[in-house]
Design a protein around this motif. Structure first.
Motif, PDB file in Angstrom:
ATOM      1  N   GLY A  33       0.813  -1.202   0.000  1.00 51.67           N
ATOM      2  CA  GLY A  33       0.000   0.000   0.000  1.00 51.67           C
ATOM      3  C   GLY A  33       0.850   1.257   0.000  1.00 51.67           C
ATOM      4  O   GLY A  33       1.840   1.336   0.715  1.00 51.67           O
ATOM      5  N   HIS A  34       0.492   2.200  -0.790  1.00 52.47           N
ATOM      6  CA  HIS A  34       1.196   3.477  -0.833  1.00 52.47           C
ATOM      7  C   HIS A  34       0.249   4.562  -0.337  1.00 52.47           C
ATOM      8  O   HIS A  34       0.215   4.867   0.843  1.00 52.47           O
ATOM      9  N   THR A  35      -0.545   5.109  -1.229  1.00 52.01           N
ATOM     10  CA  THR A  35      -1.468   6.177  -0.872  1.00 52.01           C
ATOM     11  C   THR A  35      -2.505   5.712   0.138  1.00 52.01           C
ATOM     12  O   THR A  35      -2.849   6.444   1.068  1.00 52.01           O
ATOM     13  N   PRO A  56       9.410  -0.735  -4.077  1.00 53.29           N
ATOM     14  CA  PRO A  56       7.955  -0.545  -3.946  1.00 53.29           C
ATOM     15  C   PRO A  56       7.349  -1.298  -2.764  1.00 53.29           C
ATOM     16  O   PRO A  56       6.302  -0.925  -2.264  1.00 53.29           O
ATOM     17  N   SER A  57       8.011  -2.356  -2.302  1.00 57.88           N
ATOM     18  CA  SER A  57       7.472  -3.117  -1.178  1.00 57.88           C
ATOM     19  C   SER A  57       7.841  -2.519   0.172  1.00 57.88           C
ATOM     20  O   SER A  57       7.428  -3.031   1.210  1.00 57.88           O
ATOM     21  N   ARG A  58       8.614  -1.438   0.158  1.00 58.53           N
ATOM     22  CA  ARG A  58       9.015  -0.786   1.413  1.00 58.53           C
ATOM     23  C   ARG A  58       8.366   0.580   1.617  1.00 58.53           C
ATOM     24  O   ARG A  58       8.611   1.251   2.615  1.00 58.53           O
ATOM     25  N   VAL A  59       7.524   1.002   0.696  1.00 61.55           N
ATOM     26  CA  VAL A  59       6.907   2.326   0.787  1.00 61.55           C
ATOM     27  C   VAL A  59       6.017   2.454   2.020  1.00 61.55           C
ATOM     28  O   VAL A  59       6.093   3.431   2.762  1.00 61.55           O
ATOM     29  N   ALA A  60       5.167   1.460   2.272  1.00 63.40           N
ATOM     30  CA  ALA A  60       4.277   1.529   3.438  1.00 63.40           C
ATOM     31  C   ALA A  60       5.086   1.634   4.729  1.00 63.40           C
ATOM     32  O   ALA A  60       4.717   2.369   5.642  1.00 63.40           O
ATOM     33  N   ALA A  61       6.195   0.898   4.801  1.00 65.54           N
ATOM     34  CA  ALA A  61       7.052   0.967   5.988  1.00 65.54           C
ATOM     35  C   ALA A  61       7.643   2.368   6.136  1.00 65.54           C
ATOM     36  O   ALA A  61       7.707   2.909   7.245  1.00 65.54           O
ATOM     37  N   SER A  62       8.055   2.963   5.040  1.00 68.73           N
ATOM     38  CA  SER A  62       8.603   4.323   5.088  1.00 68.73           C
ATOM     39  C   SER A  62       7.559   5.322   5.557  1.00 68.73           C
ATOM     40  O   SER A  62       7.849   6.206   6.367  1.00 68.73           O
ATOM     41  N   ILE A  63       6.342   5.176   5.060  1.00 67.26           N
ATOM     42  CA  ILE A  63       5.259   6.069   5.475  1.00 67.26           C
ATOM     43  C   ILE A  63       4.970   5.883   6.959  1.00 67.26           C
ATOM     44  O   ILE A  63       4.800   6.853   7.703  1.00 67.26           O
ATOM     45  N   ALA A  64       4.925   4.622   7.413  1.00 69.61           N
ATOM     46  CA  ALA A  64       4.667   4.346   8.829  1.00 69.61           C
ATOM     47  C   ALA A  64       5.767   4.914   9.711  1.00 69.61           C
ATOM     48  O   ALA A  64       5.498   5.512  10.768  1.00 69.61           O
ATOM     49  N   LEU A  65       7.019   4.761   9.299  1.00 67.05           N
ATOM     50  CA  LEU A  65       8.134   5.328  10.070  1.00 67.05           C
ATOM     51  C   LEU A  65       8.043   6.843  10.141  1.00 67.05           C
ATOM     52  O   LEU A  65       8.245   7.433  11.200  1.00 67.05           O
TER      53      LEU A  65
END
Length: 82
Positions: A33-35, A56-65
């Protein structure tokens, strides 16, 4: 109760998120998930995600961080499923 939704605009997901206790990001390992993850966190819904090997599989983790929600990041598949 589990609700699955394939597509929708931002207002659809924010309305859906208003009734959620948790958002489970299920798209790893290739992408996630991104947006939608950003929308859920913005709406105050905790997100559980498992970062994968690709960018692309680390975007959600970056947003959460960035949202200071790192405690919801699974480090292994066992953590994710627990």
């Amino acid at each position: 109760r589990v609700v699955a939704a394939a597509e929708g605009n931002q207002s659809f997901f924010l309305e859906l998120g208003a009734g959620m206790d948790l958002f489970l990001d299920t798209s790893a390992p290739l992408s996630n998930g991104h947006t939608t993850v950003a929308d859920m966190l913005w709406a105050g819904v905790p997100v559980v995600t498992l970062p994968g090997p690709s960018k692309p599989s680390r975007v959600a983790a970056s947003i959460a961080l960035a949202s200071r929600c790192a405690a919801l990041l699974a480090r292994t598949l066992d953590d994710y499923s627990a």
